[in-house]
Design an enzyme around this catalytic site. Structure first.
Site, PDB file in Angstrom:
ATOM      1  N   HIS A 117       0.875  -1.179   0.000  1.00 26.28           N
ATOM      2  CA  HIS A 117       0.000   0.000   0.000  1.00 26.28           C
ATOM      3  C   HIS A 117       0.907   1.222   0.000  1.00 26.28           C
ATOM      4  CE1 HIS A 117      -3.079   2.889   0.938  1.00 26.28           C
ATOM      5  NE2 HIS A 117      -4.004   1.953   0.851  1.00 26.28           N
TER       6      HIS A 117
ATOM      7  N   ARG B 269      -4.234  -5.973  -7.375  1.00 22.34           N
ATOM      8  CA  ARG B 269      -5.639  -5.809  -6.983  1.00 22.34           C
ATOM      9  C   ARG B 269      -6.089  -4.352  -7.083  1.00 22.34           C
ATOM     10  NH1 ARG B 269      -8.199  -4.578  -1.764  1.00 22.34           N
ATOM     11  NH2 ARG B 269      -6.090  -4.221  -1.040  1.00 22.34           N
TER      12      ARG B 269
HETATM   13  P1  FAD Z   1      -9.336 -11.712   7.740  1.00 23.51           P
HETATM   14  O1  FAD Z   1     -10.373 -10.692   7.896  1.00 23.51           O
HETATM   15  O2  FAD Z   1      -7.943 -11.302   7.955  1.00 23.51           O
HETATM   16  O3  FAD Z   1      -9.654 -12.898   8.751  1.00 23.51           O
HETATM   17  C1  FAD Z   1      -8.750 -13.958   8.909  1.00 23.51           C
HETATM   18  C2  FAD Z   1      -9.235 -14.830  10.037  1.00 23.51           C
HETATM   19  O4  FAD Z   1      -8.536 -16.068  10.041  1.00 23.51           O
HETATM   20  C3  FAD Z   1      -9.011 -14.248  11.420  1.00 23.51           C
HETATM   21  O5  FAD Z   1     -10.153 -14.539  12.202  1.00 23.51           O
HETATM   22  C4  FAD Z   1      -7.824 -15.035  11.963  1.00 23.51           C
HETATM   23  O6  FAD Z   1      -7.777 -15.139  13.370  1.00 23.51           O
HETATM   24  C5  FAD Z   1      -8.127 -16.392  11.350  1.00 23.51           C
HETATM   25  N1  FAD Z   1      -6.980 -17.283  11.263  1.00 23.51           N
HETATM   26  C6  FAD Z   1      -5.850 -17.142  10.528  1.00 23.51           C
HETATM   27  N2  FAD Z   1      -5.062 -18.212  10.695  1.00 23.51           N
HETATM   28  C7  FAD Z   1      -5.704 -19.042  11.540  1.00 23.51           C
HETATM   29  C8  FAD Z   1      -5.390 -20.301  12.098  1.00 23.51           C
HETATM   30  N3  FAD Z   1      -4.247 -20.936  11.849  1.00 23.51           N
HETATM   31  N4  FAD Z   1      -6.279 -20.869  12.946  1.00 23.51           N
HETATM   32  C9  FAD Z   1      -7.432 -20.249  13.256  1.00 23.51           C
HETATM   33  N5  FAD Z   1      -7.783 -19.048  12.753  1.00 23.51           N
HETATM   34  C10 FAD Z   1      -6.930 -18.464  11.909  1.00 23.51           C
HETATM   35  N6  FAD Z   1      -9.966  -4.360   1.419  1.00 23.51           N
HETATM   36  C11 FAD Z   1     -10.998  -3.732   0.831  1.00 23.51           C
HETATM   37  O7  FAD Z   1     -11.669  -4.296  -0.044  1.00 23.51           O
HETATM   38  N7  FAD Z   1     -11.330  -2.465   1.200  1.00 23.51           N
HETATM   39  C12 FAD Z   1     -10.645  -1.795   2.159  1.00 23.51           C
HETATM   40  O8  FAD Z   1     -10.980  -0.659   2.484  1.00 23.51           O
HETATM   41  C13 FAD Z   1      -9.535  -2.437   2.772  1.00 23.51           C
HETATM   42  N8  FAD Z   1      -8.806  -1.791   3.714  1.00 23.51           N
HETATM   43  C14 FAD Z   1      -7.826  -2.484   4.362  1.00 23.51           C
HETATM   44  C15 FAD Z   1      -7.134  -1.864   5.408  1.00 23.51           C
HETATM   45  C16 FAD Z   1      -6.192  -2.553   6.132  1.00 23.51           C
HETATM   46  C17 FAD Z   1      -5.454  -1.882   7.255  1.00 23.51           C
HETATM   47  C18 FAD Z   1      -5.904  -3.899   5.795  1.00 23.51           C
HETATM   48  C19 FAD Z   1      -4.891  -4.686   6.563  1.00 23.51           C
HETATM   49  C20 FAD Z   1      -6.569  -4.516   4.740  1.00 23.51           C
HETATM   50  C21 FAD Z   1      -7.523  -3.819   4.019  1.00 23.51           C
HETATM   51  N9  FAD Z   1      -8.217  -4.411   2.967  1.00 23.51           N
HETATM   52  C22 FAD Z   1      -9.248  -3.756   2.377  1.00 23.51           C
HETATM   53  C23 FAD Z   1      -8.015  -5.819   2.664  1.00 23.51           C
HETATM   54  C24 FAD Z   1      -9.139  -6.622   3.348  1.00 23.51           C
HETATM   55  O9  FAD Z   1      -9.411  -6.046   4.604  1.00 23.51           O
HETATM   56  C25 FAD Z   1      -8.759  -8.058   3.548  1.00 23.51           C
HETATM   57  O10 FAD Z   1      -8.251  -8.599   2.367  1.00 23.51           O
HETATM   58  C26 FAD Z   1     -10.005  -8.858   3.936  1.00 23.51           C
HETATM   59  O11 FAD Z   1     -10.606  -8.273   5.067  1.00 23.51           O
HETATM   60  C27 FAD Z   1      -9.616 -10.291   4.226  1.00 23.51           C
HETATM   61  O12 FAD Z   1     -10.715 -10.935   4.800  1.00 23.51           O
HETATM   62  P2  FAD Z   1     -10.559 -12.442   5.207  1.00 23.51           P
HETATM   63  O13 FAD Z   1     -11.868 -12.844   5.787  1.00 23.51           O
HETATM   64  O14 FAD Z   1     -10.018 -13.204   4.077  1.00 23.51           O
HETATM   65  O15 FAD Z   1      -9.412 -12.440   6.334  1.00 23.51           O
HETATM   66  C1  SIN Z   2      -7.575   1.755   1.703  1.00 24.76           C
HETATM   67  O1  SIN Z   2      -8.499   2.204   2.371  1.00 24.76           O
HETATM   68  O2  SIN Z   2      -6.723   2.452   1.140  1.00 24.76           O
HETATM   69  C2  SIN Z   2      -7.447   0.285   1.562  1.00 24.76           C
HETATM   70  C3  SIN Z   2      -8.322  -0.166   0.489  1.00 24.76           C
HETATM   71  C4  SIN Z   2      -7.940  -1.533   0.048  1.00 24.76           C
HETATM   72  O3  SIN Z   2      -6.924  -2.078   0.464  1.00 24.76           O
HETATM   73  O4  SIN Z   2      -8.683  -2.060  -0.782  1.00 24.76           O
END
Ligand code: FAD
Ligand code: SIN
Length: 529
Positions: free
Chosen positions: A241, A384
């Site tokens: 980022h 992405r």
């Molecule tokens: P996560 O939400 O990360 O959840 C992962 C889960 O898996 C957690 O509960 C964790 O504890 C669990 N887990 C992992 N390993 C294990 C294990 N071994 N055993 C048990 N549990 C485990 N994307 C957008 O589209 N828009 C945005 O505005 C945006 N802003 C972002 C801002 C930040 C600061 C960050 C870091 C990311 C952002 N992204 C954004 C990206 C997006 O947030 C993530 O890609 C998305 O939320 C991932 O969702 P997920 O459910 O795949 O994983």
């Molecule tokens: C951001 O708010 O800049 C993050 C958005 C994203 O990772 O998709």
């Protein structure tokens, strides 16, 4: 202890919980999450979720923007599926209780981010993820068929390997029977047998020194699937980022949302000069790979440790109203964004690759699905488009749920899976070594496998990684298991996959830039078209 459930969900972010909510009306669901239920990358999402809501936006425009950002490596069918289903999935999040900001007219207030040709990002101020998580957790906790096991760590998924049958990567017929789950407080390893398992373990940012990702982002799902011989792809495409807050003592790095640039903030040098036009006519709102690389170049040219984002010219009231989280956070480090430029630096943010899945989020292993950041659907290609990942998670967890509901009643439990065997394991008294190896790994990845790469750097990285890999595997084989050791092992697997796949890509494309191959080839490695 043994437990049987219809659906085992590993991860409680948007991908895990939205799947759980859909399958829970049909069978028993167990969600395991290694931390508190809300400690996810999802919670920290700021900018929002991209979806086509109103004219003048159209599906075709969002599809085109996604394909352009992906630098010709997206799977167009997957892009079309995701974007045409975007509006329905967003409406579902709203039905589940998520509140997105609205204008006085009652229409949703849509933001713009890098690479988007229209305003199409639904948001809840600058804390969209926290709002989505609030709604999903509230719904999931109240569902009688969903059990949530907090602070439970998935060690490995169960397959024929645990029955003593050898399998090779990608061959048909490998099956998933559930997972071994560690309860760190008791030290007990549960055997959870499931008909269907969903990996929703999120990202891999912890493999780098500087990342916006929370500490849970250790690539566990990718590593577990890799060890179980699933197909993994596109790991070289690590998205940095462009704008995390420069505050070297802080980990994870605080994100300064791209929506702030969409709102009019401009990237500048220490001397208050704009520079992005030199690199791309879209300026501060060019796609992320271009902006992050331009910042990296500017920092190398000037020797400065960071650049700046300037929001001082924007209306003070509107700025604070739209970005209260960024405003408040910056104040805590002595920066008033209405008066001061914000020091920013790129940080590892998102893994475009992961466990390869098809259009129903099915991995190459039977009865194992993957959704969210740990999966590689083909949507993002080589880079992405901002705010497409929350969307991807919602779309593919929905598709996985529809497919799994059809299938699960025909799947049998594999009762022959043995329980975890800790015989002969000893308590590791050198925990400090695990932490040191983790730091070494993060340093290797940041020094040699960052925004700009070369064959020499990648070879160095692999050679150094090999040493930590051997030491860690040795330790793992004889130690009583604990989370830090498992995470280190997973991070090493992830580092290996990033380096290996980066080495194979003899070109520069999207997020993968090599000084040895500055151009794109006409052959698209790993192309999913
Ligand atoms: P996560 O939400 O990360 O959840 C992962 C889960 O898996 C957690 O509960 C964790 O504890 C669990 N887990 C992992 N390993 C294990 C294990 N071994 N055993 C048990 N549990 C485990 N994307 C957008 O589209 N828009 C945005 O505005 C945006 N802003 C972002 C801002 C930040 C600061 C960050 C870091 C990311 C952002 N992204 C954004 C990206 C997006 O947030 C993530 O890609 C998305 O939320 C991932 O969702 P997920 O459910 O795949 O994983
Ligand atoms: C951001 O708010 O800049 C993050 C958005 C994203 O990772 O998709």
């Amino acid at each position: 202890m043994r437990k049987k459930v219809d659906f085992l969900v590993i991860g409680s972010g948007i991908a895990g919980l939205s799947f759980a909510l859909k399958v829970a009306d049909k069978g028993k669901v167990c969600v395991v999450t290694k931390d508190k239920v809300d400690e996810t990358a999802t919670k920290y999402a700021q900018g929002g979720i991209a979806a086509v809501m109103y004219p003048p936006d159209t599906h075709e425009k969002h599809i085109k923007d996604t394909l352009i950002a992906g630098d010709d490596l997206c799977n167009e069918e997957i892009v079309r599926i995701t974007i045409t289903e975007s509006t329905d999935r967003v409406k579902e999040l709203i039905d589940w209780g998520t509140e997105f900001d609205k204008e006085a007219s009652g229409k949703f207030e849509l933001a713009k981010e890098g690479g988007h040709s229209e305003f199409r990002v639904l948001h809840h101020k600058d804390s969209t993820g926290a709002e989505i998580v609030r709604a999903l957790i509230n719904k999931a906790k109240n569902h009688p068929n969903i059990e949530i096991l907090e602070n439970h760590f998935a060690i490995d998924i169960l397959s024929q390997h645990h029955l003593g049958v050898g399998v090779s990567r990608g061959t048909p017929g490998i099956k998933c029977y559930g997972a071994y789950i560690l309860h760190p407080e008791s030290g007990e390893v549960l055997t959870i047998l499931s008909k269907i398992t969903l990996l929703a373990t999120g990202g891999t940012g912890t493999v780098y020194n500087t990342t916006t990702n929370p500490d849970i982002a250790t690539g566990d799902g990718v590593a577990m699937a890799f060890r179980a011989k699933a197909i993994i792809e596109n790991m070289e495409f690590v998205q940095f980022h462009p704008t995390s807050l420069y505050n070297p003592k802080e980990r994870p790095s605080f994100l300064i949302t791209e929506a702030l640039r969409g709102f009019g903030a401009i990237l500048k040098t220490r001397k208050e000069k704009e520079f992005m036009q030199k690199y791309d006519p879209r300026g501060s709102l060019a796609p992320r790979d271009i902006v992050a690389r331009s910042i990296d170049t500017e920092m190398k040219l000037s020797g400065d440790e960071h650049l700046y984002l300037d929001a001082r010219h924007l209306n003070k009231h509107d700025l604070i109203e739209h970005f209260p989280t960024v405003y408040a956070k910056c104040l805590t480090v002595g920066i008033d964004i209405t008066k001061d430029m914000i020091p920013v630096v790129p940080a590892a943010h998102y893994s475009c690759g992961g466990v390869k899945v098809d259009k129903f989020a099915r991995t190459s292993i039977e009865n194992l699905y993957a959704s969210g950041e740990c999966a590689s659907t083909g949507l993002h290609g080589a880079n992405r488009l901002a705010s497409n990942s929350l969307l991807e998670s919602a779309v593919f967890s929905h598709r996985a749920a529809m497919d799994a509901i059809e299938k699960f009643s025909k799947v049998d439990y594999m009762d022959e899976i043995p329980d975890w065997n800790a015989e002969g394991m000893v308590l590791n008294e050198e925990m400090i070594l695990i932490l040191q190896s983790k730091r070494e790994l993060q340093s290797i990845m940041s020094s040699y496998v960052g925004i700009v790469r070369s064959d020499l750097r990648l070879t160095r990285a692999l050679d150094r990684l090999e040493i930590i890999y051997k030491e860690t595997e040795d330790l793992y084989k004889k130690s009583i298991i604990n989370i830090d050791l498992c995470e280190l092992r997973n991070l090493i697997n992830v580092g290996y996959l990033i380096i290996k796949m980066a080495h194979l890509r003899k070109e520069s494309r999207g997020l993968h830039y090599s000084i040895d191959y500055p151009d794109k080839t006409s052959i698209k490695l790993n192309s999913r078209k």
